[in-house]
Design a protein around this motif. Sequence first.
Motif, short mmCIF file in Angstrom:
data_model
loop_
_atom_site.label_atom_id
_atom_site.label_comp_id
_atom_site.label_asym_id
_atom_site.label_seq_id
_atom_site.Cartn_x
_atom_site.Cartn_y
_atom_site.Cartn_z
N SER A 4 0.83 -1.21 0.00
CA SER A 4 0.00 0.00 0.00
C SER A 4 0.86 1.26 0.00
CB SER A 4 -0.96 -0.01 1.19
OG SER A 4 -0.27 -0.02 2.41
N LEU A 44 -3.49 8.10 4.95
CA LEU A 44 -3.33 6.75 4.40
C LEU A 44 -1.87 6.32 4.39
CD1 LEU A 44 -5.83 6.86 1.42
CD2 LEU A 44 -6.01 5.43 3.45
N THR A 64 -7.13 4.57 8.21
CA THR A 64 -7.42 4.20 6.83
C THR A 64 -8.84 4.60 6.44
OG1 THR A 64 -5.88 2.34 7.01
CG2 THR A 64 -7.43 2.28 5.19
N ILE A 68 -9.45 7.32 3.57
CA ILE A 68 -10.09 6.93 2.31
C ILE A 68 -11.32 7.80 2.02
CG2 ILE A 68 -11.72 5.16 3.10
CD1 ILE A 68 -10.71 3.42 0.80
N ALA A 104 -5.64 1.64 -0.38
CA ALA A 104 -6.41 1.75 0.87
C ALA A 104 -7.21 0.47 1.11
CB ALA A 104 -7.33 2.96 0.81
N GLN A 107 -4.85 -2.08 2.39
CA GLN A 107 -4.51 -1.74 3.77
C GLN A 107 -5.64 -2.16 4.72
OE1 GLN A 107 -2.40 1.92 3.90
NE2 GLN A 107 -3.35 2.50 5.82
#
Length: 134
Positions: A4, A44, A64, A68, A104, A107
């Motif tokens: 990521s 992120l 995250t 996002i 993302a 992740q």
Amino acid sequence: GIISILLFFISFFLPFYNIGSNGVTLWYILTEIPNNDLIGIFVLFVGGIMLFANVDMNIIKTATIIGICFPFYRFYKIVSVGDIGSSYLQPSFGIGGYLILIGAGIQLYACFSSTIEDNTNKRNITHLNKSKED
């Protein structure tokens, strides 16, 4: 974590969104245009570093999810513009934006799969300790 981070880094140099045939990269936004999208990208990126460093997964999930929201909001704004008449000025989401969303997603998947794995390990240890006591 490392994948990521790599995707976020690559996305800095690819078009985040396009206006007609002109791509706008995150690097250009960072150096030329004041924009709130960079807050989400930064969150992120920090979440990816924390995932690589194996920090508490709840913090990484929260970072995250918050991070996002910024690219999703940009994606929503671009998609909801509709037809403005000229294809030369028509905005669209670029490959860099899609890479950020994919990174993302990776992740988040890593956070949730690690949490499930930790819960399974704790359950197995508890079960093992109970069987030793018997």
